[in-house]
Design an enzyme around this catalytic site. Structure first.
Site, PDB file in Angstrom:
ATOM      1  N   PRO A 279      42.395 -69.056  59.707  1.00  0.00           N
ATOM      2  CA  PRO A 279      41.407 -67.969  59.708  1.00  0.00           C
ATOM      3  C   PRO A 279      41.962 -66.591  60.042  1.00  0.00           C
ATOM      4  O   PRO A 279      41.189 -65.654  60.230  1.00  0.00           O
ATOM      5  CB  PRO A 279      40.436 -68.430  60.807  1.00  0.00           C
ATOM      6  N   CYS A 280      43.293 -66.423  60.081  1.00  0.00           N
ATOM      7  CA  CYS A 280      43.851 -65.163  60.558  1.00  0.00           C
ATOM      8  C   CYS A 280      43.424 -63.954  59.720  1.00  0.00           C
ATOM      9  O   CYS A 280      43.334 -62.841  60.234  1.00  0.00           O
ATOM     10  CB  CYS A 280      45.380 -65.245  60.631  1.00  0.00           C
ATOM     11  N   GLN A 281      43.160 -64.147  58.417  1.00  0.00           N
ATOM     12  CA  GLN A 281      42.758 -63.033  57.554  1.00  0.00           C
ATOM     13  C   GLN A 281      41.281 -63.082  57.165  1.00  0.00           C
ATOM     14  O   GLN A 281      40.822 -62.229  56.399  1.00  0.00           O
ATOM     15  CB  GLN A 281      43.621 -63.023  56.276  1.00  0.00           C
TER      16      GLN A 281
END
Length: 336
Positions: A279-281
């Site tokens: 989910p980093c982006q």
């Protein structure tokens, strides 16, 4: 072992992160835990294939979420083809801008309207050179006469026909119109019978010969407190309901994301190796999508967040046919 240690470190980091309390849906593309629950409730309401589940596994319950709404899940989602089989399709990529201009996200999709000027789509020979024109009895007709081209002085077949004969093709056109109606009904019947996939060789004469077995997935969505966005997890089964290996599950992910954005992780509630979309982006991508929707005159509400999110995720796992039936249409280009 490395994946297990990594999952433990990620869980520890998340547990030490305070929960977001102020809404930043429009400004940053992220959710508070309360907004995640509201968006999940809307998904469950509109798409009954999705449901809430309570805590289980090593993490029994996360205090920032209600005990009976720890994660969303939909089960037995069909996956009738491998991503590599889409290589013959026309694949397009749309760049989704990420804040800072680095590591932009590429959303892959099948181009439904290919450029007709593309050399691969155009045949200089034309269609007429490749297909014979047949009459109702299967005899080959003169293409020049049909197209109204000049002959060698002889009158055309149409010119020699009586008025009653000339009317005959009209009946034939009506027959083709009826054929189109029949074809549509037949397609509907086929869809009701089976899903495209690999037929079971052991069906025999038991009445299951028309049943087609395909891969299936259980898809779950958790809330990541560190990144403040939803996170997607997938657990796959083959045509005989045997658990897929990680490498087999990667076959159903666009190759650009395999072992980069999509990796093997330990689910916080469910046992077994899952593939997870990192989910980093997610926040930056959602911020751009929501921003473009707003610029187009449609300001989305929090309840529509997961529908938009699942639409975006479908570009990563395009052959897994999960339900997100709310209409979502938005540009994903970077906001200027």
């Amino acid at each position: 072992m490395a994946a297990y240690v990594k999952s433990k470190l990620i869980a520890a980091r998340e547990s030490l992160t305070p929960a977001l309390r102020t809404s930043a849906f429009l400004s940053r593309g992220v959710l508070t835990p309360e907004e995640f629950v509201a968006a999940g409730d809307e998904l469950v309401f509109r798409c009954p294939t999705w449901c809430w589940e309570g805590g289980s596994g090593e993490v029994k319950e996360r205090g920032h979420l209600p005990p009976d709404k720890q994660y969303l899940v939909t089960r037995n989602v069909p996956c009738s083809m491998r991503v590599e089989s889409m290589e013959t399709a026309i694949i397009g990529e749309t760049e989704v801008g990420v804040e800072g201009g680095k590591d932009d996200w590429l959303m892959s999709h099948v181009d439904a309207n290919p450029d007709p000027s593309d050399d691969a789509m155009v045949d200089d020979g034309g269609i007429d050179d490749e297909f014979d024109i047949l009459d109702a009895d299967g005899a080959i007709l003169d293409a020049a006469a049909i197209c109204g081209k000049e002959g060698e002085g002889a009158p055309s077949e149409t010119a020699r026909q009586s008025p009653s004969d000339v009317a005959a093709p009209k009946v034939e056109e009506d027959e083709y119109a009826d054929m189109a109606d029949f074809e549509e009904e037949d397609v509907g019947a086929d869809d009701a019978v089976a899903v495209v996939g690999t037929a079971s060789p052991s069906a025999g004469n038991s009445g299951e010969g028309n049943i087609v077995k395909v891969r299936s997935y259980d898809i779950s969505i958790t809330y990541d407190k560190y990144y403040q966005t939803p996170r997607v997890w997938l657990f796959g089964y083959d045509e005989d309901r045997k658990i897929l290996t990680p490498e087999q599950m990667f076959q159903d992910v666009m190759s650009d994301y395999v072992k980069r954005t999509v990796t093997i992780e330990s689910h916080p509630h469910i046992a077994g190796p899952h593939i997870s979309i990192h989910p980093c982006q997610h926040g930056n991508v959602m911020k751009n999508i929501v921003g473009n929707l707003s610029k187009g005159g449609t300001v989305p509400d929090v309840e529509s967040y997961i529908f938009i999110f699942l639409k975006f995720v479908s570009s990563i796992i395009p052959t897994i046919n999960y339900d997100f039936t709310m209409q979502v249409t938005a540009s994903t280009s970077r906001n200027k």
